[in-house]
Design an enzyme around this catalytic site. Structure first.
Site, PDB file in Angstrom:
ATOM      1  N   SER A 148       0.846  -1.202   0.000  1.00  0.00           N
ATOM      2  CA  SER A 148       0.000   0.000   0.000  1.00  0.00           C
ATOM      3  C   SER A 148       0.878   1.246   0.000  1.00  0.00           C
ATOM      4  CB  SER A 148      -0.881   0.023   1.253  1.00  0.00           C
ATOM      5  OG  SER A 148      -1.527   1.280   1.361  1.00  0.00           O
ATOM      6  N   TYR A 161      -2.712  -1.368  10.059  1.00  0.00           N
ATOM      7  CA  TYR A 161      -2.730  -1.742   8.635  1.00  0.00           C
ATOM      8  C   TYR A 161      -1.467  -1.216   7.945  1.00  0.00           C
ATOM      9  CZ  TYR A 161      -4.149  -1.494   3.702  1.00  0.00           C
ATOM     10  OH  TYR A 161      -4.196  -1.588   2.324  1.00  0.00           O
TER      11      TYR A 161
HETATM   12  N1  LIG Z   1      -8.371  -0.386  -2.702  1.00  0.00           N
HETATM   13  C1  LIG Z   1      -7.360   0.412  -2.363  1.00  0.00           C
HETATM   14  O1  LIG Z   1      -7.468   1.659  -2.451  1.00  0.00           O
HETATM   15  C2  LIG Z   1      -6.073  -0.157  -1.866  1.00  0.00           C
HETATM   16  C3  LIG Z   1      -5.028   0.733  -1.594  1.00  0.00           C
HETATM   17  C4  LIG Z   1      -3.814   0.234  -1.158  1.00  0.00           C
HETATM   18  C5  LIG Z   1      -3.651  -1.122  -0.997  1.00  0.00           C
HETATM   19  N2  LIG Z   1      -4.668  -1.958  -1.265  1.00  0.00           N
HETATM   20  C6  LIG Z   1      -4.439  -3.385  -1.095  1.00  0.00           C
HETATM   21  O2  LIG Z   1      -4.837  -4.077  -2.261  1.00  0.00           O
HETATM   22  C7  LIG Z   1      -5.311  -5.386  -1.921  1.00  0.00           C
HETATM   23  C8  LIG Z   1      -6.703  -5.580  -2.484  1.00  0.00           C
HETATM   24  O3  LIG Z   1      -7.555  -4.575  -1.964  1.00  0.00           O
HETATM   25  P1  LIG Z   1      -9.021  -4.349  -2.548  1.00  0.00           P
HETATM   26  O4  LIG Z   1      -9.397  -2.949  -2.227  1.00  0.00           O
HETATM   27  O5  LIG Z   1      -9.075  -4.835  -3.942  1.00  0.00           O
HETATM   28  O6  LIG Z   1      -9.860  -5.341  -1.586  1.00  0.00           O
HETATM   29  P2  LIG Z   1     -11.421  -5.623  -1.531  1.00  0.00           P
HETATM   30  O7  LIG Z   1     -12.110  -5.168  -2.774  1.00  0.00           O
HETATM   31  O8  LIG Z   1     -11.865  -5.144  -0.216  1.00  0.00           O
HETATM   32  O9  LIG Z   1     -11.436  -7.240  -1.560  1.00  0.00           O
HETATM   33  C9  LIG Z   1     -10.834  -7.912  -0.510  1.00  0.00           C
HETATM   34  C10 LIG Z   1     -10.564  -9.351  -0.921  1.00  0.00           C
HETATM   35  O10 LIG Z   1      -9.868  -9.981   0.152  1.00  0.00           O
HETATM   36  C11 LIG Z   1     -10.644 -11.078   0.633  1.00  0.00           C
HETATM   37  N3  LIG Z   1     -10.526 -11.134   2.080  1.00  0.00           N
HETATM   38  C12 LIG Z   1     -10.981 -10.229   2.986  1.00  0.00           C
HETATM   39  N4  LIG Z   1     -10.711 -10.651   4.234  1.00  0.00           N
HETATM   40  C13 LIG Z   1     -10.097 -11.861   4.106  1.00  0.00           C
HETATM   41  C14 LIG Z   1      -9.617 -12.813   5.036  1.00  0.00           C
HETATM   42  N5  LIG Z   1      -9.718 -12.646   6.343  1.00  0.00           N
HETATM   43  N6  LIG Z   1      -9.074 -13.948   4.545  1.00  0.00           N
HETATM   44  C15 LIG Z   1      -8.983 -14.158   3.228  1.00  0.00           C
HETATM   45  N7  LIG Z   1      -9.418 -13.291   2.307  1.00  0.00           N
HETATM   46  C16 LIG Z   1      -9.972 -12.151   2.741  1.00  0.00           C
HETATM   47  C17 LIG Z   1     -12.075 -10.783   0.182  1.00  0.00           C
HETATM   48  O11 LIG Z   1     -12.815 -12.006   0.099  1.00  0.00           O
HETATM   49  P3  LIG Z   1     -14.436 -12.035   0.231  1.00  0.00           P
HETATM   50  O12 LIG Z   1     -14.979 -11.623  -1.115  1.00  0.00           O
HETATM   51  O13 LIG Z   1     -14.764 -13.436   0.592  1.00  0.00           O
HETATM   52  O14 LIG Z   1     -14.775 -11.040   1.302  1.00  0.00           O
HETATM   53  C18 LIG Z   1     -11.827 -10.147  -1.170  1.00  0.00           C
HETATM   54  O15 LIG Z   1     -11.573 -11.117  -2.140  1.00  0.00           O
HETATM   55  C19 LIG Z   1      -5.243  -5.458  -0.393  1.00  0.00           C
HETATM   56  O16 LIG Z   1      -4.034  -6.051   0.005  1.00  0.00           O
HETATM   57  C20 LIG Z   1      -5.248  -3.993   0.027  1.00  0.00           C
HETATM   58  O17 LIG Z   1      -4.648  -3.816   1.278  1.00  0.00           O
HETATM   59  C21 LIG Z   1      -5.884  -1.515  -1.693  1.00  0.00           C
END
Ligand SMILES: NC(=O)c1ccc[n+]([C@@H]2O[C@H](COP(=O)([O-])OP(=O)(O)OC[C@H]3O[C@@H](n4cnc5c(N)ncnc54)[C@H](OP(=O)(O)O)[C@@H]3O)[C@@H](O)[C@H]2O)c1
Length: 256
Positions: A148, A161
């Site tokens: 991140s 986080y």
């Molecule tokens: N979006 C952003 O702005 C952003 C920014 C910086 C970094 N990131 C990083 O990018 C990655 C993806 O983020 P995203 O925003 O695409 O996430 P998201 O849309 O919230 O989706 C989260 C995913 O992780 C799974 N998940 C959640 N809790 C879990 C657990 N306890 N065990 C196993 N799987 C779990 C969810 O499964 P379910 O569908 O079953 O819930 C879903 O597939 C993450 O590492 C996040 O920290 C995101």
């Protein structure tokens, strides 16, 4: 030099955690489009996971789904074993799933801190430990962790986080030196603000959204697809001489 061939993932097997939705889903689709067979993943069987698998299978028909909650310590190694058993191999691991709990630092409970460290750091390490033997045997492997922008620009309401993402990035640099001799690269892709489900509630506040946008040099939030090109580079032969890198995909947000 045949550049398209360097990105070709035909014959490669990949596990992308947290790929039912968001960035993970986009990366899973990208890997499948370039020929990999993919194990998509969500915490439990769900419609959203079925839909992602159906879309991935249109590109790569032998792809599968695996499930498990990574906050349970025994799940990480089992997930990797499930992917290997279903795909017959594992060449690419994308540790994308994470837990992010927003609240003032002084209110974070022990359980909330542990859950974030478990999913974002401990599970990543366990999955790497479980995945490396198969990669080592082939002298080829790609490990990509999703970090991140908060490694460099921590948000006051996401103190654990942010720390967990920095810990994961340190793990990547350490392991890059140890895994390199086996033909395994390991890198971290650090997104900025990407439009996914987790950001919907906070970005619904227009004034907050405008404030955040104003600190991003490119003046917009990212789409999930914006992370795919970098992921493909780091998961293919095109990135074979890149390891231990922290690649920001953040519209410049980390810049001081
Ligand atoms: N979006 C952003 O702005 C952003 C920014 C910086 C970094 N990131 C990083 O990018 C990655 C993806 O983020 P995203 O925003 O695409 O996430 P998201 O849309 O919230 O989706 C989260 C995913 O992780 C799974 N998940 C959640 N809790 C879990 C657990 N306890 N065990 C196993 N799987 C779990 C969810 O499964 P379910 O569908 O079953 O819930 C879903 O597939 C993450 O590492 C996040 O920290 C995101």
């Amino acid at each position: 030099m045949n550049i398209p061939k360097l990105f070709n993932l035909a014959g490669r097997a990949a596990l992308v955690t947290g790929s039912s939705r968001g960035i993970g889903r986009a990366i899973a689709l990208g890997l499948a489009e370039y020929g990999a067979t993919v194990a998509v993943h969500g915490t439990k069987p769900a419609k959203v996971l079925d839909e992602t698998l159906a879309d991935v299978r249109k590109l790569s028909p032998r792809s599968v789904a695996v499930t498990g909650d990574l906050s349970q310590p025994e799940v990480s190694a089992r997930l990797v074993a499930d992917a290997i058993s279903a795909l017959g191999a594992l060449d690419i691991l994308v540790a994308n799933a994470s837990v992010q709990i927003r609240k003032p630092w002084v209110e974070v409970t022990q359980a909330e801190a542990e859950q974030q460290m478990q999913v974002n750091v401990h599970a990543t390490l366990r999955m790497i430990q479980a995945a490396v033997p198969a990669m080592r045997a082939k002298k080829w492997g790609r490990i990509l962790t999703i970090g991140s922008v908060q490694q460099q620009r921590p948000h006051p309401d996401m103190v654990v986080y942010a720390a967990s993402k920095s810990a994961q990035e340190n793990l990547v640099r350490n392991l890059a030196k140890q895994l390199g001799p086996d033909g395994i690269t390991i890198n971290n892709l650090a997104p900025g603000v990407i439009l996914t489900d987790r950001n919907v509630p906070v970005l619904a506040d227009g004034a907050y959204a405008d404030r955040v946008r104003s600190i991003i040099p490119l003046r917009s939030f990212g789409e999930t697809e914006d992370c795919v090109g970098a992921a493909l580079l780091l998961c293919s032969d095109a990135g074979r001489y890149i390891t231990g890198v922290d690649l920001l995909v953040d519209g410049g947000m980390a810049l001081p």
